[in-house]
Design an enzyme around this catalytic site. Structure first.
Site, mmCIF file in Angstrom:
data_model
loop_
_atom_site.group_PDB
_atom_site.id
_atom_site.type_symbol
_atom_site.label_atom_id
_atom_site.label_comp_id
_atom_site.label_asym_id
_atom_site.label_seq_id
_atom_site.Cartn_x
_atom_site.Cartn_y
_atom_site.Cartn_z
ATOM 1 N N ASP A 44 0.877 -1.161 0.000
ATOM 2 C CA ASP A 44 0.000 0.000 0.000
ATOM 3 C C ASP A 44 0.916 1.212 0.000
ATOM 4 O O ASP A 44 1.903 1.259 0.747
ATOM 5 C CB ASP A 44 -0.938 0.037 1.209
ATOM 6 C CG ASP A 44 -2.087 1.010 0.943
ATOM 7 O OD1 ASP A 44 -2.726 0.903 -0.118
ATOM 8 O OD2 ASP A 44 -2.338 1.896 1.780
ATOM 9 N N SER A 45 0.603 2.134 -0.863
ATOM 10 C CA SER A 45 1.538 3.231 -1.045
ATOM 11 C C SER A 45 0.795 4.490 -1.409
ATOM 12 O O SER A 45 -0.394 4.447 -1.737
ATOM 13 C CB SER A 45 2.529 2.857 -2.146
ATOM 14 O OG SER A 45 1.836 2.435 -3.301
ATOM 15 N N PHE A 82 4.492 5.543 -13.248
ATOM 16 C CA PHE A 82 3.031 5.537 -13.183
ATOM 17 C C PHE A 82 2.586 6.545 -12.119
ATOM 18 O O PHE A 82 3.416 7.188 -11.464
ATOM 19 C CB PHE A 82 2.501 4.119 -12.885
ATOM 20 C CG PHE A 82 2.897 3.575 -11.537
ATOM 21 C CD1 PHE A 82 4.150 3.031 -11.316
ATOM 22 C CD2 PHE A 82 2.002 3.632 -10.461
ATOM 23 C CE1 PHE A 82 4.507 2.552 -10.061
ATOM 24 C CE2 PHE A 82 2.353 3.142 -9.207
ATOM 25 C CZ PHE A 82 3.617 2.605 -9.012
ATOM 26 N N GLY A 83 1.273 6.631 -11.963
ATOM 27 C CA GLY A 83 0.710 7.449 -10.886
ATOM 28 C C GLY A 83 1.245 8.887 -10.905
ATOM 29 O O GLY A 83 1.247 9.559 -11.936
ATOM 30 N N ASP A 126 4.285 9.938 -10.562
ATOM 31 C CA ASP A 126 5.721 10.029 -10.861
ATOM 32 C C ASP A 126 6.134 11.314 -11.578
ATOM 33 O O ASP A 126 7.166 11.906 -11.231
ATOM 34 C CB ASP A 126 6.167 8.823 -11.707
ATOM 35 C CG ASP A 126 6.429 7.597 -10.860
ATOM 36 O OD1 ASP A 126 6.580 7.733 -9.634
ATOM 37 O OD2 ASP A 126 6.486 6.492 -11.429
ATOM 38 N N HIS A 131 10.642 4.621 -2.593
ATOM 39 C CA HIS A 131 9.992 4.150 -1.375
ATOM 40 C C HIS A 131 9.771 2.642 -1.435
ATOM 41 O O HIS A 131 9.984 1.933 -0.468
ATOM 42 C CB HIS A 131 8.658 4.889 -1.200
ATOM 43 C CG HIS A 131 7.812 4.918 -2.449
ATOM 44 N ND1 HIS A 131 8.313 5.261 -3.678
ATOM 45 C CD2 HIS A 131 6.506 4.599 -2.663
ATOM 46 C CE1 HIS A 131 7.353 5.174 -4.586
ATOM 47 N NE2 HIS A 131 6.248 4.775 -4.003
#
Ligand code: IMP
Length: 209
Positions: free
Chosen positions: A80-81, A164-165, A167, A192
């Site tokens: 989970d991040s 992704f996300g 970044d 991370h």
């Protein structure tokens, strides 16, 4: 009472990767490559995705890993991040993925980054960080968690088409490129997720994988 330190993953063992996110799955597969485990995704096994109701990354990773381990009858790893912005008191944090949800239920991280940018406004404090918590769970309920973090600053406009996300709007401390511009190998060395994996890897080596 079952104890985590007695658990072993050996070469050739199956490990469920409890994510339905293709970006994360491919990063996790790269990071676990040295262990020669047989990785199966929760999606391939048709396992449902539990609701992420926890209030911390560790709680959410634990509930995802446990649901997959129990559903598959195999050890399972979940991550989970998310990203936190200092000027938003750590938001979106565990709600990072929610900021990308469109009215039709699909996700768009261009939209999520624009939302973050709008909320950040003219805040002078540019600090941001990604956190990743990994949970390794066994079907009988034993769970261990490993947490990593990378600090940096947000930038606008977003730069780069890699990763992704969020970044493209994150520049890690000591770097000039965003995670979206960086060679994947460089991101994997400092992210991370890499830091959480370093802790997990140490545990797997000690445990025999
Ligand atoms: P969750 O862990 O599935 O709840 O999703 C967390 C969200 O955080 C992801 O959908 C991404 O948008 C974001 N995130 C997590 N790790 C990264 C990363 O390495 N780069 C960019 N975005 C990330």
């Amino acid at each position: 009472m079952a104890r985590a330190e007695h658990r072993r993953l050996r070469r050739g063992d199956r490990l469920v990767i409890a994510t339905h996110n293709a970006g994360k799955l491919s990063e996790i597969a790269d990071l676990l490559a040295p262990f020669d485990l047989v990785l199966v995704s929760a999606g391939e096994l048709g396992l449902p995705e539990p609701a992420e109701t926890g209030s911390s990354f560790a709680e959410n990773a634990t509930l995802k890993a446990l649901a997959a381990a129990r559903g598959a009858g195999l050890p399972a790893l979940a991550d989970d991040s998310g990203i936190g912005f200092a000027a938003l008191k750590g938001a979106p944090g565990v709600h990072t993925a929610d900021w990308a949800v469109l009215p039709d239920g699909s996700r768009d991280f261009g939209v999520a980054m624009a939302l973050a940018r709008a909320r950040l406004g003219e805040a002078a404090d540019k600090r941001a960080w990604f956190t990743c918590c990994l949970a390794l769970a066994w079907p009988d309920g034993v769970v261990e968690t490993f947490e990593g973090r990378v600090d940096g600053q947000w930038t606008w406009p977003p730069r780069g088409a890699r990763g992704f996300g969020y970044d493209p709007m994150f520049v890690p401390d000591g770097e000039r490129e965003t995670f979206g511009e960086m060679e994947p190998a460089r991101k994997h060395a400092i992210s991370h997720r890499a830091r959480a994996f370093a802790l997990l890897s140490a545990r797997l080596r000690q445990g025999g994988a």
